[in-house]
Motif scaffolding. Structure first.
Motif: not given
Length: 164
Positions: A15-20, A52-54, A59-72, A80-84
């Motif tokens: 996760v790349l975010a503004q360093n605030n 800042s880089q986080m 832990q979860g399945d694809d549904r959970i990581v998809r939701q996390v990605d969208k919410q972030l 930017q959010v990248t699933v590595l």
């Protein structure tokens, strides 16, 4: 990344975010509000002081990581959010461990450190501190090898990752 796997596993999000001020708290709060567990999080300023880089492991399945990605991605400060995955990134953890040491066990302790290419940082009359960086599996194996020698303390970072 395509999401189609229902198997639970660890996902590494970059996760790349503004360093605030407070951005890490807002990101962690998003996980808390949605009852997603953060397995580990490592955060630091990037080479650009404005960002800042986080690296967040969930832990979860694809549904959970998809939701996390969208919410972030909805957070204003997140750029930017990248699933590595293993093919696209180098993922490592860092470990410091203090283990009890006696004259009788020193050679064994040093031999284990040498096999794993670990650094011996400190040796006293009663203990030694070793350091290792590697995959989670490597660190887990390293700890298992030292268990018979009375581990006194372990400090371990979460996963850090960098895209190839």
């Amino acid at each position: 990344m395509s999401y189609h796997d229902n198997t639970e596993r660890d996902y590494v999000l970059s996760v790349l975010a503004q360093n605030n001020s407070g951005v890490l708290l807002r990101i962690a709060g998003l996980f808390s509000r949605r009852c997603y567990n953060i397995k580990s999080i490592v955060a630091a300023q990037t080479e650009d002081a404005a960002h800042s880089q986080m690296i967040i492991v969930v832990q979860g399945d694809d549904r959970i990581v998809r939701q996390v990605d969208k919410q972030l991605s909805k957070l204003v400060e997140v750029e930017q959010v990248t699933v590595l995955n293993d093919d696209s990134a180098v993922v490592r953890e860092h470990l410091l461990m203090k283990v009890e040491r006696t004259a009788a066990t020193t050679d064994h302790l040093m031999a284990i450190a040498n096999v794993f290419h670990a650094n011996v940082l400190n040796v006293t009359e009663n203990n030694m501190i070793v350091e290792l960086t590697g995959s989670a599996q490597t660190l887990n194996s390293f700890v298992e090898c030292y268990k018979p020698y009375k581990i006194q303390k372990i400090l371990r970072t979460g996963s850090m990752a960098m895209e190839k």
